[in-house]
Design an enzyme around this catalytic site. Structure first.
Site, short mmCIF file in Angstrom:
data_model
loop_
_atom_site.label_atom_id
_atom_site.label_comp_id
_atom_site.label_asym_id
_atom_site.label_seq_id
_atom_site.Cartn_x
_atom_site.Cartn_y
_atom_site.Cartn_z
CE LYS A 68 -14.32 -19.07 27.57
NZ LYS A 68 -13.47 -19.11 26.37
CB THR A 69 -15.99 -25.96 29.96
OG1 THR A 69 -16.72 -24.99 29.21
CG2 THR A 69 -16.96 -26.91 30.64
CG ASP A 113 -19.81 -21.51 27.53
OD1 ASP A 113 -19.01 -20.57 27.65
OD2 ASP A 113 -19.75 -22.34 26.60
CB THR A 162 -16.27 -15.55 23.32
OG1 THR A 162 -17.63 -15.27 22.96
CG2 THR A 162 -16.13 -17.05 23.56
NE ARG A 221 -14.04 -26.33 21.89
CZ ARG A 221 -14.85 -25.36 22.30
NH1 ARG A 221 -15.42 -24.56 21.41
NH2 ARG A 221 -15.11 -25.20 23.59
#
Length: 339
Positions: A68-69, A113, A162, A221
């Site tokens: 997302k970032t 975030d 999330t 990740r």
């Protein structure tokens, strides 16, 4: 002098591995996977750029570690604007948010975030900022306090969460674009791993990349972290080329089996068969037997096992899928045990 030294220590101990030694896509073409979402974001950013307007406020929701970032940074790059990145829980006072909003240039992007964890008082400052590009600032205290309506530059808020269900209705309704980012396919993860391996100057065979992808729980990740650990294993054992067998050995060393299951995954499933004949079993009971926190089991391990069809949730508790039960019995006990 002591304060400066402390700040330097903090900066040195930040996530150096991820910040300096990780491949960061510069555009949509370098960002692999999420094709449908990418195509939508391309249209949104291109249209805003053609109109010379800020991008509409965007909410991205989905599990952690999916990019997302990174997508937000790419959108800023494509539109040629600045981006400020912060975290919802870190903004404890309204003044923190006002200071950030006041520092934004025209059409800049503010990425928040875990936006669902922002305090309510701070969140309410966003309402007028998002709709009218103005913020209310309280000056003074008590009877002499005055409210000043401060204009800010038009900007784009990108909120990431999330847990979209925990986002308040007033805030959610102010986002013009709401998109979900989902887990990645093994093929997409394989391409991401190969891309990162080239960045790391690591010779990685296709089968090895696919094995890592199968163990990455659908998350880039995790895939990148596993790749770096496999690289460590290969370097220490003096293997210039990472093949499938070496990768299998490295993942076994890390506690990940041929099915991509971690030590806790296997312990959870084996306990359910051994103690409860496959279930159903209560989460708190399983947590006590395994010795792992209930919330950790539910948030970290369960989603993957549910998605892969190992576990099922029932009104009576968790149980192993009937389709997977014979396979798991044979895996853990060497034979098809009778229930």
């Amino acid at each position: 002098m002591e304060e400066l030294h402390e700040l330097n220590l903090v900066s040195l101990h930040e996530a150096v591995e991820e910040k300096q030694f990780d491949f960061i896509p510069k555009g949509f073409d370098e960002y692999l996977g999420q094709e449908e979402l990418k195509n939508k974001l391309k249209v949104y950013t291109q249209a805003a750029k053609m109109r010379k307007e800020p991008l509409d406020h965007l909410l991205l929701f989905g599990p952690p570690g999916l990019g997302k970032t990174t997508l937000s940074q790419i959108m800023a790059q494509v539109m040629g604007v600045g981006i400020k990145i912060c975290s919802g829980p870190m903004m404890e006072r309204t003044g923190d948010l006002v200071a950030i909003l006041s520092s934004l240039d025209s059409h800049d992007i503010l990425f928040i975030d875990e936006i669902h964890r922002m305090p309510t008082a701070v969140e309410e400052v966003l309402y007028s900022a998002m709709e009218h590009f103005r913020v209310d600032v309280i000056i003074g205290q008590g009877a002499g306090a005055k409210s000043i309506n401060l204009p800010i530059h038009p900007f784009t808020l990108i909120g990431a969460t999330t847990q979209s269900g925990k986002l308040s209705a007033p805030l959610r309704s102010r986002f013009g674009i709401i998109e979900r980012i989902d887990f990645y396919t093994e093929k997409d993860l394989q391409l991401i791993i190969q891309q990162t391996a080239r960045f790391l100057n690591l010779t990685l065979e296709d089968d090895a990349a696919l094995r890592i992808a199968r163990s990455a729980r659908g998350t880039p990740r995790i895939a990148k972290k596993l790749l770096r650990r496999v690289r460590d294993f290969a370097q220490v054992h003096n293997h210039p080329v990472v093949n499938d067998e070496l990768t299998r050995q490295a993942l076994t060393f890390l506690g990940i089996d041929d099915d991509g299951l971690s030590i806790i995954d296997n312990l959870l499933l084996k306990t359910m068969i051994d103690h409860f004949q496959g279930g159903p079993a209560g989460l708190e009971t399983l947590s006590s037997i395994i010795g792992e926190d209930k919330d950790t089991l539910e948030a970290v391990y369960e989603p993957f096992l549910l998605r892969m069809g190992y576990l099922e949730k029932t009104p009576r508790g968790r149980q192993i899928s009937y389709k997977k039960l014979p396979f798991l019995r044979k895996k853990y006990f060497g034979q098809d045990m009778l229930i």
